[in-house]
Design a protein around this motif. Structure first.
Motif: not given
Length: 312
Positions: A135-148
């Motif tokens: 709907v918004y064309g926004i994605d999420m990228k994980e930058v730190d797998p430890t702290s999620h």
């Protein structure tokens, strides 16, 4: 039907139509599925579904035996509209994080939005992410797998979201841009303006009428995105009265590619890009041409000249 679900169906419909070279929308499909544009931009399409009586995690625990206490946490025992409301709340939370360019974490989402429904986090998070993408064309990228921890970015490498600085009600519009770029790719590199409006009208997006997410779409499509060089608008030869068609603009070519669009559509469909031979061959050809031309960065977009908008 929820905006996200209708968007999902339409993207799959685009791929289905590409396999038989048909450009006629499937019955019951809309272009993106944004319906009832008078609703809130964060709740539009996340409409509740009639379901069982809502259950809180602690309800009826006295009557329930030990073996049923945990099952009250199972998704099928929680009213669908409870999940939908949490998805809507999480989408609103993520939009605010995107506006402020702030990171977020799983812990923050759990404590701020999910709260007592933590056992349903995976479902709520995946549906919210799907809504943000479609709907918004926004994605999420994980930058730190430890702290999620996660950062929110525009999808497919596009850098223009259409948010009006200082307007707290202005929403990201990249989702609509991705849809139109996808349509152009699927239709053989150009699509008529009339076909765009025919598709968008099904989802309640009409020229001259403000939409809660996209604002006034005619200005957005024929002026803003043309001036930003994401779209190129040209008159269809020998058309009387004058009719127009849209192509990818130089900024779209610089920031993304046909292969990225195809990978995005294939991800939505849960398939492999090679499942669509015609589109995959075209995307490979585009990759080769981009490599030969040295295209692969957004450097060219820093030297943008003003483009005129489409005329009536």
């Amino acid at each position: 039907m929820a905006v996200k679900e209708r968007a999902l169906r339409e993207y799959r419909g685009i791929l289905d139509r590409s396999t038989d070279n048909s450009s006629t929308p499937e019955e019951g499909h809309s272009a993106v599925g944004i319906e009832n544009h008078s609703q809130s931009p964060l709740s539009v399409g996340l409409s509740p579904t009639a379901s069982a009586t809502p259950l809180s995690p602690s309800s009826n625990q006295e009557e329930a035996g030990p073996s049923t206490v945990h099952t009250l946490q199972d998704t099928e025992f929680v009213a669908r509209y409870v999940i939908d409301n949490l998805v809507s709340d999480l989408v609103g939370f993520l939009i605010q994080k995107y506006r402020k360019k702030e990171l977020t974490t799983k812990a923050e989402m759990l404590s701020t939005i999910i709260k007592e429904y933590q056992n349903h986090f995976d479902l709520i998070f995946s549906e919210a992410l799907e809504c943000m993408q479609l709907v918004y064309g926004i994605d999420m990228k994980e930058v730190d797998p430890t702290s999620h921890s996660y950062v929110l970015v525009t999808n497919l490498g596009l850098t223009y979201d259409g948010i009006v600085v200082g307007n707290e009600h202005s929403m990201p519009k990249t989702g609509l841009l991705i849809l139109i770029l996808s349509m152009i790719f699927m239709e053989g590199d150009c699509v008529s303006e009339s076909k765009i409006w025919e598709a968008l009208s099904v989802m309640g997006v009409h020229p001259g009428q403000d939409h809660c997410i996209y604002g006034e779409p005619r200005e957005l499509i024929t002026k803003d995105w043309v001036q930003e060089r994401y779209l190129e608008c040209r008159q269809i030869p020998n058309s009387q009265p004058a009719c127009y068609e849209f192509l990818w603009g130089p900024r779209a070519h610089a920031e993304t590619s046909k292969m990225e669009v195809l990978n995005f559509l294939s991800q939505i469909d849960g398939s492999d890009p090679r499942s669509f031979p015609r589109l995959y061959e075209e995307a490979l050809k585009d990759e080769e041409q981009r490599s030969q031309a040295g295209i692969g960065t957004t450097d060219d977009t820093t030297m943008m000249a003003s483009s005129s908008s489409c005329t009536e």
